[in-house]
Design an enzyme around this catalytic site. Structure first.
Site, short mmCIF file in Angstrom:
data_model
loop_
_atom_site.label_atom_id
_atom_site.label_comp_id
_atom_site.label_asym_id
_atom_site.label_seq_id
_atom_site.Cartn_x
_atom_site.Cartn_y
_atom_site.Cartn_z
N PHE A 90 0.80 -1.49 0.14
CA PHE A 90 0.15 -0.07 -0.26
C PHE A 90 0.89 1.51 0.14
CE2 PHE A 90 1.03 -0.45 4.97
CZ PHE A 90 0.84 1.43 4.94
N LYS B 176 -1.03 -6.84 -9.03
CA LYS B 176 -2.16 -6.98 -8.35
C LYS B 176 -1.51 -6.02 -7.27
CE LYS B 176 -2.82 -8.12 -4.88
NZ LYS B 176 -3.80 -7.09 -3.59
N GLU C 201 -5.32 -3.65 -1.82
CA GLU C 201 -6.27 -3.56 -2.19
C GLU C 201 -6.87 -1.75 -0.96
OE1 GLU C 201 -4.61 -6.21 -0.58
OE2 GLU C 201 -4.88 -6.38 1.41
N SER D 257 5.55 -7.29 3.41
CA SER D 257 5.65 -7.23 4.89
C SER D 257 6.47 -8.68 4.33
CB SER D 257 4.95 -7.63 5.77
OG SER D 257 3.63 -8.39 5.37
N CYS E 221 9.64 1.59 2.90
CA CYS E 221 10.21 0.85 3.70
C CYS E 221 11.74 0.96 4.12
CB CYS E 221 10.35 -0.27 2.95
SG CYS E 221 10.82 0.28 1.11
N GLU F 10 8.63 -4.01 12.85
CA GLU F 10 8.20 -3.40 11.94
C GLU F 10 7.59 -2.40 12.58
OE1 GLU F 10 8.35 -4.29 8.09
OE2 GLU F 10 8.77 -2.43 6.99
P1 NAD Z 1 1.47 -6.84 3.37
O1 NAD Z 1 2.75 -7.36 2.87
O2 NAD Z 1 0.51 -6.71 4.03
O3 NAD Z 1 0.86 -6.65 1.87
C1 NAD Z 1 1.48 -6.46 -0.03
C2 NAD Z 1 0.89 -7.71 -0.76
O4 NAD Z 1 0.89 -8.41 -0.55
C3 NAD Z 1 -0.51 -7.00 -0.95
O5 NAD Z 1 -0.84 -6.78 -2.44
C4 NAD Z 1 -1.46 -7.20 -0.05
O6 NAD Z 1 -2.59 -7.48 -1.13
C5 NAD Z 1 -0.93 -8.43 -0.46
N1 NAD Z 1 -1.11 -9.63 0.78
C6 NAD Z 1 -1.38 -9.27 2.67
N2 NAD Z 1 -1.93 -10.21 2.88
C7 NAD Z 1 -1.72 -11.50 1.51
C8 NAD Z 1 -1.37 -12.99 2.69
N3 NAD Z 1 -2.14 -13.38 3.78
N4 NAD Z 1 -1.23 -13.82 0.99
C9 NAD Z 1 -1.09 -12.87 0.22
N5 NAD Z 1 -1.11 -12.04 0.00
C10 NAD Z 1 -0.86 -11.46 0.64
O7 NAD Z 1 2.49 -5.19 2.93
P2 NAD Z 1 2.00 -4.13 3.24
O8 NAD Z 1 0.94 -3.64 4.33
O9 NAD Z 1 0.85 -3.62 1.71
O10 NAD Z 1 2.79 -2.85 2.78
C11 NAD Z 1 3.75 -2.50 3.61
C12 NAD Z 1 5.30 -3.92 3.96
O11 NAD Z 1 5.79 -3.47 2.98
C13 NAD Z 1 5.91 -3.05 5.00
O12 NAD Z 1 6.58 -4.45 5.69
C14 NAD Z 1 7.30 -2.73 4.34
O13 NAD Z 1 8.27 -2.16 4.80
C15 NAD Z 1 7.36 -2.77 3.49
N6 NAD Z 1 7.83 -2.91 1.78
C16 NAD Z 1 8.75 -2.88 1.64
C17 NAD Z 1 9.84 -2.88 0.24
C18 NAD Z 1 11.13 -3.38 -0.42
O14 NAD Z 1 11.20 -2.75 -1.25
N7 NAD Z 1 12.11 -4.01 0.83
C19 NAD Z 1 9.17 -1.79 -0.25
C20 NAD Z 1 7.70 -1.12 0.28
C21 NAD Z 1 6.88 -1.75 1.56
#
Ligand code: NAD
Length: 510
Positions: free
Chosen positions: A163, A187, A190, A240, A295, A395
């Site tokens: 997000f 994808k 959401e 994450s 991040c 985090e």
């Molecule tokens: P998230 O892991 O909750 O979601 C990421 C994606 O995975 C979304 O599209 C979501 O719909 C999907 N998703 C969520 N739960 C899922 C599941 N159980 N099974 C399959 N898919 C699932 O992350 P977020 O809250 O949207 O974003 C924040 C996180 O992203 C933080 O941990 C941040 O550090 C990380 N991030 C990392 C980088 C990097 O470059 N390393 C960059 C941006 C964000």
């Protein structure tokens, strides 16, 4: 990117549905499942977003598979022209997408424009695909034999994004993927799905053929189908760490090439000789920009004594001047993305106090320039944080900065290296030798020297170490081109009158 116009309003009707984008058009008027999209600054539900079923994901992949047959043979010149047209459109209309980002994510408009500018950087890199895809050629490796290398597209690539950068993170991948001749299914998160659809619409205007770039919305159902679908050849995931690990393990189990970028806990080491005003400015900017939902945000300031008292004072002074409110107004920091996330981050303030850290600035009572129903939490500062505390180990992904006091450079380095994450880090010092030693010894993928958020420019690659990245390839830059292509080496001999006879021996140079 330069000369972005001022943002224009692009507000959708309150009941509007964010639909998928498949085969060059909106798709799915009657979704079986939907999610709610909030305006985090007001707390109101402003849109609904379709959640794809497995069969809807199949339709997106089918559109991408079908488009691949033609797109993989498109000339590099054509791909480059389309990407250049996309670059022009995105630059001209950056304000529109920035507004969408602020409406759904909450970050302040200037920050949303900054994210779009970083997306444009990668599109610009992809415009140079004719140079990036150049192979090698060796003439006469053996008598009358030449060898050359080429790189070819993989097929359909899926991009699953978080997000916190709804425009930039998809754009880390899709421009390079399509420039290399692949087709893509994005994808997005959401929570803020509109920026991806906006980008796909603009790509269509730029001349990208139907089915080359598709968007499906949804949750685990959509992700799981992409992970197992035989038509998907590569997965670029950002999110994450637990989900990144899950995506990497399941995607590779299904035979796909996977790069899965995970979470972070970024340390900023301040040595005693550092310019403490510069360091305090950097800690506040990198800790609280985008409400800490980056991040590459700085989460832990590691103060090498005797600087801690002075540094904490300077950071607190600067924090007192930060304006928090609706990102469309003249403020420094917007709300958090959802009410649940706000509660989770606020919970760390309670936990930190209970664990014995000193809460120097408490963001819970912040004065707001915005609705009290928004998901706001002001910037908070903890001092005397120790490595066993949850505010240090977890985090937090919110506007909470922790100061850890250490006695030496060696302890600071050990702290960073023992952390399971390895996304970004920074050192603040005026000693070039100390900085050089740190860049050499630190076990982190992206390092800043007097730069708090060292996100690499497009021609380098973005990626962390340890639990911040699963897979071998970083995002964009040369790694991006390698990730989205397969190498092939051709050994050729054009017959001439000297060729002669059958030879069962292993080929040798002659
Ligand atoms: P998230 O892991 O909750 O979601 C990421 C994606 O995975 C979304 O599209 C979501 O719909 C999907 N998703 C969520 N739960 C899922 C599941 N159980 N099974 C399959 N898919 C699932 O992350 P977020 O809250 O949207 O974003 C924040 C996180 O992203 C933080 O941990 C941040 O550090 C990380 N991030 C990392 C980088 C990097 O470059 N390393 C960059 C941006 C964000």
């Amino acid at each position: 990117m330069t000369d972005s116009p001022p943002p224009t309003s692009h507000r959708l009707a309150p009941d509007s549905l964010v639909r998928h984008w498949i085969g060059g058009k909106p798709f799915g008027d009657q979704p079986e499942r939907v999610g709610e999209v909030y305006d985090p600054a007001t707390g109101a539900v402003t849109k609904r977003v379709a959640f794809a079923s497995a069969s809807e994901v199949d339709q997106a992949v089918a559109a991408a598979v079908s488009a691949f047959a033609e797109w993989r043979h498109s000339s590099l010149a054509r791909r480059s022209k389309i990407l250049f047209a996309l670059r022009e459109i995105v630059v001209d209309r950056a304000g529109e997408v920035a507004n969408l980002i602020t409406e759904e994510h909450g970050k302040v408009l200037s920050d949303a424009l900054g994210e779009v500018s970083r997306a444009v950087d990668v599109i610009e890199l992809a415009c140079g695909i004719p140079a990036l895809l150049k192979g090698g050629y060796s003439e006469e490796v053996s008598t009358n034999v030449d060898v050359y290398s080429i790189r070819q597209p993989l097929g359909v690539a899926a991009v699953i994004s978080p997000f916190n950068f709804p425009a930039m993170v998809p754009a880390w991948f899709f421009p390079i993927a399509v420039a290399c001749g692949n087709t893509v299914v994005v994808k997005p998160s959401e929570k803020d799905p509109s920026a991806s659809v906006w980008m796909a619409e603009r790509a269509a205007e730029a001349g990208l053929p139907e089915g080359v770039l598709n968007v499906v919305h949804g949750d685990k159902v959509a992700v799981d189908r992409l992970l197992e679908h035989p038509g998907v050849k590569a997965i670029s995931f950002v999110g994450s760490t637990p989900i990144a690990r899950y995506v990497y393990e399941n995607g590779t189990r299904h035979g796909k090439r996977v790069q899965a970028l995970g979470g972070a806990k970024n340390h900023m080491v301040v040595l005693p000789d550092a310019d403490l005003d510069l360091a305090a400015d950097a800690a506040v900017s990198a800790g609280f920009g985008s409400a800490g939902e980056r991040c590459m945000a700085i989460s832990a300031v590691v103060a090498v004594e005797p600087v801690a008292d002075q540094l904490v004072g300077k950071i607190s002074e600067r924090m007192a001047k930060l304006k928090v409110g609706d990102g469309r107004r003249d403020v420094d920091m917007g709300p958090l993305v959802t009410a649940a996330h706000r509660e989770k981050v606020a919970g760390y303030l309670t936990a930190g106090v209970a664990e014995g850290a000193r809460l120097v600035v408490d963001g819970r009572g912040v004065e707001l320039d915005g609705s009290s129903d928004g998901f706001f939490l002001g910037p908070s500062l903890f001092d005397e944080v120790t490595p066993g505390m949850t505010i240090y180990t977890d985090e937090i992904f919110g506007p909470v900065l922790s100061v850890v006091r250490v006695e030496s450079y060696e302890t600071a380095l050990r702290l960073v290296n023992e952390n399971p994450y390895g996304n970004g880090t920074a050192i603040f010092t005026n000693d070039g030798g100390a900085a050089r030693r740190f860049q050499n010894e630190v076990e982190v993928g992206m390092v800043g020297v007097n730069v708090p958020i060292p996100v690499p420019v497009a021609q380098y690659s973005f990626g962390g170490w340890k639990s911040s990245l699963f897979g071998d390839s970083h995002a964009y830059g040369e790694d991006g081109v390698r990730f989205f292509t397969r190498g092939k080496v051709v050994t050729s001999r054009w017959l001439d009158p000297s060729h002669g006879g059958v030879d069962l021996g292993f080929p040798q140079s002659s």
